[in-house]
Design an enzyme around this catalytic site. Sequence first.
Site, mmCIF file in Angstrom:
data_model
loop_
_atom_site.group_PDB
_atom_site.id
_atom_site.type_symbol
_atom_site.label_atom_id
_atom_site.label_comp_id
_atom_site.label_asym_id
_atom_site.label_seq_id
_atom_site.Cartn_x
_atom_site.Cartn_y
_atom_site.Cartn_z
ATOM 1 N N ASP A 1 -40.835 -33.307 35.441
ATOM 2 C CA ASP A 1 -40.894 -31.996 34.583
ATOM 3 C C ASP A 1 -40.511 -32.270 33.201
ATOM 4 O OD1 ASP A 1 -41.708 -30.095 36.834
ATOM 5 O OD2 ASP A 1 -39.862 -31.059 37.731
ATOM 6 N N GLU B 1 -37.645 -38.193 48.072
ATOM 7 C CA GLU B 1 -37.046 -39.448 47.309
ATOM 8 C C GLU B 1 -36.722 -39.283 45.830
ATOM 9 O OE1 GLU B 1 -35.740 -41.854 48.646
ATOM 10 O OE2 GLU B 1 -35.426 -42.945 46.484
ATOM 11 N N ARG C 1 -44.277 -29.777 46.049
ATOM 12 C CA ARG C 1 -45.828 -29.386 46.398
ATOM 13 C C ARG C 1 -46.488 -30.169 47.073
ATOM 14 N NH1 ARG C 1 -43.634 -26.020 41.464
ATOM 15 N NH2 ARG C 1 -43.846 -23.875 42.403
ATOM 16 N N GLN D 1 -38.493 -17.870 38.133
ATOM 17 C CA GLN D 1 -39.257 -18.730 37.476
ATOM 18 C C GLN D 1 -40.798 -18.836 38.205
ATOM 19 O OE1 GLN D 1 -36.503 -21.952 38.527
ATOM 20 N NE2 GLN D 1 -38.490 -23.259 38.583
ATOM 21 N N GLY E 1 -35.542 -34.448 36.416
ATOM 22 C CA GLY E 1 -36.364 -35.374 36.541
ATOM 23 C C GLY E 1 -37.472 -35.348 35.424
ATOM 24 N N MET F 1 -35.030 -27.046 43.926
ATOM 25 C CA MET F 1 -35.233 -26.002 44.773
ATOM 26 C C MET F 1 -35.516 -26.244 46.173
ATOM 27 S SD MET F 1 -37.405 -23.580 42.161
ATOM 28 C CE MET F 1 -39.238 -24.445 42.340
ATOM 29 N N GLY F 2 -34.781 -27.480 46.381
ATOM 30 C CA GLY F 2 -34.852 -27.804 48.037
ATOM 31 C C GLY F 2 -36.155 -28.570 48.195
ATOM 32 N N HIS G 1 -36.075 -36.192 44.346
ATOM 33 C CA HIS G 1 -34.643 -35.767 44.202
ATOM 34 C C HIS G 1 -33.307 -36.680 44.621
ATOM 35 C CE1 HIS G 1 -37.197 -32.192 45.433
ATOM 36 N NE2 HIS G 1 -36.589 -31.808 44.329
#
Length: 299
Positions: free
Chosen positions: A150, A35, A187, A61, A147, A30-31, A37
């Site tokens: 999640d 690191e 976040r 979502q 990842g 989601m941009g 990602h």
Amino acid sequence: MLILTDPSEMQRSAMGLRRNGLKLALVPTMGCLHEGHLSLVREAARRADRVIVSLFVNPAQFGPGEDFARYPRPFEHDAALCRGAGVHILFAPAPEDMYAPDASVFVDEGRISRGLCGSSRPGHFKGVLTVVTKLFNLCRPDLAVFGRKDAQQARLIRQMARDLNFPVEIVVAPTVREGDGLAMSSRNRYLSGPDRKKATCLHSALQAARAAFEAGERGGAALKAIIGRRIAETPGAAVEYVEIVDAESFEPAAVVRRPALAALAVRLGATRLIDNIELTPEPQAEGAPPPPEDRAGTL
Ligand code: PAF
């Protein structure tokens, strides 16, 4: 690096690359890349000829009152990181190009998605599974990398790929942490200075549970209590859930006899953070491979 916004063009490009015999890897994001990602991109690059990163803040979502509107969208920064990481295609569609106003078919799951984030964010996983299905159809990857932070999402996507026969290998890569243990997340940038310091309580609570587990504690309730107590010591940290679940079924584990996860969601102010660790009962023999959370593989 190609930047594509049109879903049909994305699909045509992916099909062209596949016709040329190239193996494609997709890293859905989601941009607001970090690191964590980039470690997924590196894993994807190790396994495929071309890496596609999708960058799409998926409205489906997010629930009412969640952070969809304020979710950070630093597009130029993300594009520069992708370029630097050797990404071949950055796919960044607009919401109106992804969802027709009268869209009426969605993908949902009713067992693994019941607890944890599924119960605290109703509809969240339906939105995730639907967009991942669409991304698989548009980007035509041979494999996709997610990842482990999640963990429930990754487990659900693996289930979806199996149940719906997607010809896509699902790779799950380790959680990347800051120096003080906080799991990297887009976040984290919402956190104020003091809350950022407090946010280490998620990792230290999970580490306390791991220490108890390694000392022989197998009771789900006892392990949950250890985590809950640690979070309660942090002023302003509100537990949304703490669970010990079977790593495969995601059902609560009363006693940890098979690989399990200790998972939690905590609110610090308006910021919701999640984290998890694996609890694997078998003693690790000397020279044995590291526990699964430290290497990429299936969940
Ligand atoms: O993990 C995320 O960033 C999102 O849930 C995903 C998989 C990109 C789907 O929107």
